[in-house]
Design a protein around this motif. Structure first.
Motif, PDB file in Angstrom:
ATOM      1  N   GLY A 131      -4.706  13.431  -1.375  1.00 22.88           N
ATOM      2  CA  GLY A 131      -4.994  12.784  -0.625  1.00 22.88           C
ATOM      3  C   GLY A 131      -4.831  12.453   0.730  1.00 22.88           C
ATOM      4  O   GLY A 131      -3.895  13.691   0.483  1.00 22.88           O
ATOM      5  N   PRO A 132      -5.817  12.582   1.349  1.00 24.44           N
ATOM      6  CA  PRO A 132      -5.604  12.545   2.780  1.00 24.44           C
ATOM      7  C   PRO A 132      -3.880  12.620   3.406  1.00 24.44           C
ATOM      8  O   PRO A 132      -3.541  11.568   2.867  1.00 24.44           O
ATOM      9  N   ALA A 154      -1.806   9.532   4.377  1.00 17.82           N
ATOM     10  CA  ALA A 154      -2.426   8.383   5.581  1.00 17.82           C
ATOM     11  C   ALA A 154      -2.315   7.689   5.016  1.00 17.82           C
ATOM     12  O   ALA A 154      -2.557   6.650   6.096  1.00 17.82           O
ATOM     13  N   ASP A 155      -2.293   7.154   4.008  1.00 16.33           N
ATOM     14  CA  ASP A 155      -3.356   5.992   3.565  1.00 16.33           C
ATOM     15  C   ASP A 155      -2.243   5.353   2.669  1.00 16.33           C
ATOM     16  O   ASP A 155      -2.836   5.981   1.474  1.00 16.33           O
ATOM     17  N   ARG A 166      -1.338  12.616   6.807  1.00 11.01           N
ATOM     18  CA  ARG A 166      -0.700  11.589   8.453  1.00 11.01           C
ATOM     19  C   ARG A 166       0.256  12.748   9.207  1.00 11.01           C
ATOM     20  O   ARG A 166       0.966  12.479   8.316  1.00 11.01           O
ATOM     21  N   VAL A 220      -4.591  18.970   3.334  1.00 10.05           N
ATOM     22  CA  VAL A 220      -6.184  17.986   4.416  1.00 10.05           C
ATOM     23  C   VAL A 220      -5.618  16.670   5.050  1.00 10.05           C
ATOM     24  O   VAL A 220      -4.879  15.937   4.392  1.00 10.05           O
ATOM     25  N   VAL A 221      -5.491  16.612   6.320  1.00  7.78           N
ATOM     26  CA  VAL A 221      -4.813  15.810   7.361  1.00  7.78           C
ATOM     27  C   VAL A 221      -6.400  14.901   7.875  1.00  7.78           C
ATOM     28  O   VAL A 221      -7.181  15.026   8.286  1.00  7.78           O
ATOM     29  N   ASP A 222      -6.539  13.650   7.927  1.00  8.47           N
ATOM     30  CA  ASP A 222      -6.885  12.839   8.375  1.00  8.47           C
ATOM     31  C   ASP A 222      -6.448  12.602   9.624  1.00  8.47           C
ATOM     32  O   ASP A 222      -7.613  11.904  10.398  1.00  8.47           O
ATOM     33  N   GLU A 223      -4.956  12.212   9.978  1.00 10.98           N
ATOM     34  CA  GLU A 223      -4.479  11.151  11.107  1.00 10.98           C
ATOM     35  C   GLU A 223      -3.175  12.642  11.969  1.00 10.98           C
ATOM     36  O   GLU A 223      -2.738  13.107  10.484  1.00 10.98           O
ATOM     37  N   ARG A 263      -2.453  18.149  19.102  1.00 13.16           N
ATOM     38  CA  ARG A 263      -3.171  17.638  18.087  1.00 13.16           C
ATOM     39  C   ARG A 263      -4.469  18.094  17.651  1.00 13.16           C
ATOM     40  O   ARG A 263      -4.406  18.356  15.891  1.00 13.16           O
ATOM     41  N   LEU A 278      -3.789  20.184  13.463  1.00 17.68           N
ATOM     42  CA  LEU A 278      -5.113  19.364  12.552  1.00 17.68           C
ATOM     43  C   LEU A 278      -5.595  21.676  12.176  1.00 17.68           C
ATOM     44  O   LEU A 278      -5.987  21.144  11.192  1.00 17.68           O
TER      45      LEU A 278
END
Length: 239
Positions: free
Chosen positions: A86-87, A66-67, A89, A124-127, A110, A114
């Motif tokens: 890490g997160p 994600a980042d 996407r 671990v999904v942030d987006e 969406r 999730l």
């Protein structure tokens, strides 16, 4: 070596390369302390089955970091080319119909992605980015995802037998090499999980079982290469 032997070896090598490339990205399950990864192919297969009902039709589904910023280092050596913990996407490209307003349909998809990522896998999904690439006049026929292909391996060591005996493990696999890889500072186990159990929960149990079975209690990494619809696939645990 005869020409036939050389041809068979070349075909086997080609098949192995195709299998490795077909895994897609190796995604972190849980956080830095969990020492677990899952292939993108396995993860997207679970997500597709989870959201295969009425609503937008999934055309493409990808999962990435994600980042692009600094990620915490894993506490266990990762599999080759694996993404760091890490997160994540999720990027979904869909075809939508006129039966439901597009914003509402996208929001529902969406949310479903999730939920499935967390409860069925442990990602671990942030987006979640949903892009509508096509508009359909009628509701399309929906095909079931193709059956999961696994390359099973028999347990041949104490670590392999310990991993294979964990509830939720469908079989050991051998896509990146041996099902149990013993390095100088860790052990890595490659396996397929049963769809009836959350992949992260199974990986944690495998890590504990293998660490106890191997002299010195080494750090253990787990790579889930497939999630199969086995006899125990009756639901997912949401631990």
């Amino acid at each position: 070596m005869t020409t036939a032997d050389g041809s068979q070896r070349a075909q086997g090598w080609t098949a192995a390369v195709r299998q490795r490339l077909g895994l897609g990205r190796l995604l972190p399950l849980g956080g830095p302390a969990d020492g677990a990864w899952i292939s993108e192919r396995a993860a997207t297969g679970v997500l597709r089955r989870a959201v295969g009902g009425p609503g937008p039709v999934l055309l493409e589904l990808r999962i990435a970091v994600a980042d692009a910023g600094a990620a915490p280092a894993p506490q266990v050596p990762p599999p080759p080319s694996a993404l760091p913990p890490g997160p994540l996407r999720i990027e979904a490209m869909v075809a939508a119909t006129a039966h439901q307003p597009i914003p509402a349909a996208a929001a529902a998809l969406r949310s479903a992605l999730l939920t499935a990522a967390a409860r069925r896998l442990g990602l671990v999904v942030d987006e979640v980015d949903v892009q509508v690439a096509e508009l359909l006049d009628t509701e399309p026929e929906r095909a079931e995802p193709p059956p999961v292909e696994v390359r099973p391996a028999d347990p041949e060591s104490a670590a392999g037998r310990a991993a294979a005996g964990v509830t939720g493990v469908a079989t050991l696999t051998r896509v990146l090499g041996a099902s149990v890889h013993t390095g100088p500072d860790h052990v890595r186990v490659e396996l397929a999980t049963d769809a009836g159990y959350r992949a992260l929960d199974v990986a944690r149990a495998v890590r504990a079982a293998v660490a106890q079975a191997v002299d010195g209690n080494p750090p253990v990494a787990v790579l889930v290469t497939a999630v199969t619809e086995g006899p125990g696939a009756k639901g997912s645990s949401a631990g």
